[in-house]
Enzyme design. Structure first.
Site, PDB file in Angstrom:
ATOM      1  CG  HIS A  65      11.043  -5.099 -10.005  1.00  0.00           C
ATOM      2  ND1 HIS A  65      11.409  -4.491  -8.826  1.00  0.00           N
ATOM      3  CD2 HIS A  65      10.014  -4.364 -10.484  1.00  0.00           C
ATOM      4  CE1 HIS A  65      10.639  -3.427  -8.617  1.00  0.00           C
ATOM      5  NE2 HIS A  65       9.785  -3.340  -9.599  1.00  0.00           N
ATOM      6  CG  HIS A  66       9.792 -12.539 -12.464  1.00  0.00           C
ATOM      7  ND1 HIS A  66       8.615 -11.940 -12.089  1.00  0.00           N
ATOM      8  CD2 HIS A  66       9.466 -13.390 -13.465  1.00  0.00           C
ATOM      9  CE1 HIS A  66       7.626 -12.415 -12.824  1.00  0.00           C
ATOM     10  NE2 HIS A  66       8.124 -13.294 -13.663  1.00  0.00           N
ATOM     11  CE  LYS A 107      -5.456  -4.794 -10.073  1.00  0.00           C
ATOM     12  NZ  LYS A 107      -5.580  -5.855 -11.076  1.00  0.00           N
TER      13      LYS A 107
HETATM   14  N1  GLU Z   1      -6.967  -5.195 -14.467  1.00  0.00           N
HETATM   15  C1  GLU Z   1      -6.841  -6.363 -15.259  1.00  0.00           C
HETATM   16  C2  GLU Z   1      -6.424  -7.534 -14.388  1.00  0.00           C
HETATM   17  O1  GLU Z   1      -6.624  -7.526 -13.202  1.00  0.00           O
HETATM   18  C3  GLU Z   1      -5.956  -6.175 -16.491  1.00  0.00           C
HETATM   19  C4  GLU Z   1      -4.530  -5.843 -16.225  1.00  0.00           C
HETATM   20  C5  GLU Z   1      -3.755  -5.463 -17.479  1.00  0.00           C
HETATM   21  O2  GLU Z   1      -4.275  -5.539 -18.567  1.00  0.00           O
HETATM   22  O3  GLU Z   1      -2.600  -5.077 -17.292  1.00  0.00           O
HETATM   23  O4  GLU Z   1      -5.980  -8.542 -14.858  1.00  0.00           O
END
Ligand code: GLU
Length: 472
Positions: A65-66, A107
């Site tokens: 969260h920086h 992610k």
């Molecule tokens: N999934 C892609 C990655 O690993 C794109 C992530 C995104 O655009 O937020 O970089």
């Protein structure tokens, strides 16, 4: 994918620690940067088409969260697990930092094989996942912004958006809650090919560095370089496309069903269409078969682009890889052992956290577009064309010479959205390459480009905490 004995997050931590030795930061601060700030584990039910209830396992991890919002894709794959999502979220933090995208890493992952679900089932899963994220305050234009990743694309992102909008009615910036959307729903032109294009720009830039090329005994530039691409998904396909367009020879393409080889160079678009029609990369006219797809990685070539999944190049097969440059299109395709091996051998490994940052870079452009509520180029295109036209008229008047229609068209043209996106991405990748290379050059004890990239990333995150006075 990560197997049971292999911790992908552990591998990321190991690379981090390897680089941290080349920084001046307090160990407490480094430890804080390394950890995942928030891990959300979800289990929710969906009804299958046959009426059965299935419990779905899913995750969203916010590594840092920086800077906020957090940013990173959502993956649909049978092998998804917490360790993997944590590793990928951490890579997103470092990736964003390296390309100066002002987001923390995030992610998401849903543990399903998308091929085994109908479109309706996938929609129910995606919508339910999104509403779980909303309930937990894990999504929003200023909180956490998902995007496509392995197994997801524009369709899934439009379901995410629609679910968000229906639950947050009237929120002005709602379109910025997710990126990688279709253009009609606030997507940006160029996002689809962005990761592959970034892989190309980044690799080309490395091939333009005289020191590196002479160490590898390769001529400067990308033209005529022999390239092998593993994975014909969104990243691999577009990377191969741009390599071919720039005059490189794509001599082999590999997919899970097998691989094909042609030393004269394959026509990437034709192979892609052949696979779409026949369901397999094999039996492409004029190309030789390679029985086991992984053997394609071991062929003689200049540039190898693993663009599928993690852990495909490891201790076992690394000694058989002949490429002089390995460009990580995928996230984490090399294990730390493979990394150590290539550093000793002198192979240049262009690391994922920099090389595949094109996707998130253009996601950033999409997010900015969503917040500004205006298409790139809308305000300046006509103005630029008018200025160019006046300059050209002046020159013609002063010289008494007329430019031909083609030249006139080229000079006059004002930028469209896709021009801004491509040039913004090109500039980003070139700058990031030189930032990493400068750190590497200044400290010859740094063993490889990945470690140099981590040093750049750690320094950029650490300075924020240091300037806030949170840490010494
Ligand atoms: N999934 C892609 C990655 O690993 C794109 C992530 C995104 O655009 O937020 O970089």
């Amino acid at each position: 994918m990560s197997d049971k004995n292999y911790s992908f997050f552990g591998a990321v931590e190991r690379s981090f620690d390897k680089a941290a030795r080349f920084t001046k930061w307090d160990s407490g601060l480094l430890n804080h940067i390394r950890q995942c700030n928030a891990v959300l584990q979800l289990r929710f039910p969906i009804k299958r088409d046959n009426g059965e209830i299935e419990v779905i396992e899913a995750y969203r991890v916010q590594h840092s969260h920086h800077k906020t919002p957090c940013k990173g894709g959502i993956r649909f794959a049978a092998e998804v697990n917490q360790d993997e999502v944590m590793a990928l979220a951490a890579l997103m933090t470092y990736k964003c930092t390296i390309v100066n995208v002002p987001f923390g890493g995030g992610k998401g992952g849903i543990k399903i094989d998308p091929k085994k679900y109908s479109v309706g089932e996938l929609e129910r899963i995606t919508r339910r996942y999104t509403s779980e994220l909303i309930k937990k305050n894990f999504i929003g234009p200023g909180i956490d912004v998902p995007a496509p990743d392995y197994g997801t694309g524009e369709r899934e992102m439009s379901w995410v958006l629609d679910t968000y909008v229906s639950m947050r009615s009237g929120e002005l910036d709602a379109a910025g809650c997710v990126t990688g959307k279709p253009i009609t729903q606030g997507g940006v032109r160029g996002r689809r090919e962005a990761t592959g294009l970034g892989v190309f720009y980044g690799t080309r830039e490395v091939c333009n560095i005289p020191d590196i090329m002479s160490k590898l005994s390769l001529p400067l530039g990308i033209e005529n370089k022999r390239v092998i691409v593993q994975g014909l998904g969104n990243v691999g396909y577009w990377a191969a496309h741009f390599f071919q367009l720039a005059g490189a020879k794509v001599i082999a393409l590999a997919e899970y069903e097998g691989a094909i080889f042609d030393e004269k160079g394959l026509d990437v678009e034709a192979v892609f269409q052949h696979r779409k029609k026949s369901g397999s990369i094999l039996n492409f006219p004029g190309a030789k078969h390679i029985k086991h797809a992984n053997e394609a990685l071991e062929l003689e070539c200049d540039i190898l682009i693993p663009a599928a999944l993690e852990n495909v190049i490891n201790e076992e097969n690394a000694p058989r890889i002949k490429a002089k440059i390995i460009g990580e299109g995928a996230n984490g395709p090399l294990t730390p052992e493979a990394d150590d091996y290539f550093a000793k051998k002198g192979t240049i490994v262009i690391p994922d956290m920099y090389l595949n940052a094109g996707g998130v870079t253009v996601s950033y452009f999409e997010w900015l577009k969503n917040l500004s509520h205006v298409r790139y180029g809308r305000m300046e295109k006509r103005f630029t064309e008018n200025v160019h036209s006046s300059i050209l008229n002046q020159i013609e008047e002063l010289t008494g010479k007329k430019s031909n229609a083609h030249a006139r068209e080229l000079i006059m043209r004002g930028p469209d959205e896709v021009d801004f996106v491509y040039s913004g991405l090109e500039e980003t990748m070139i700058n990031a390459t030189h930032e990493i290379m400068t750190v590497w050059k200044e400290n010859p004890a740094i063993p490889d480009m990945r470690t140099a990239a981590y040093v750049v990333a750690i320094n950029k995150v650490a300075i924020i905490y240091a300037e806030l006075g949170i840490f010494p």
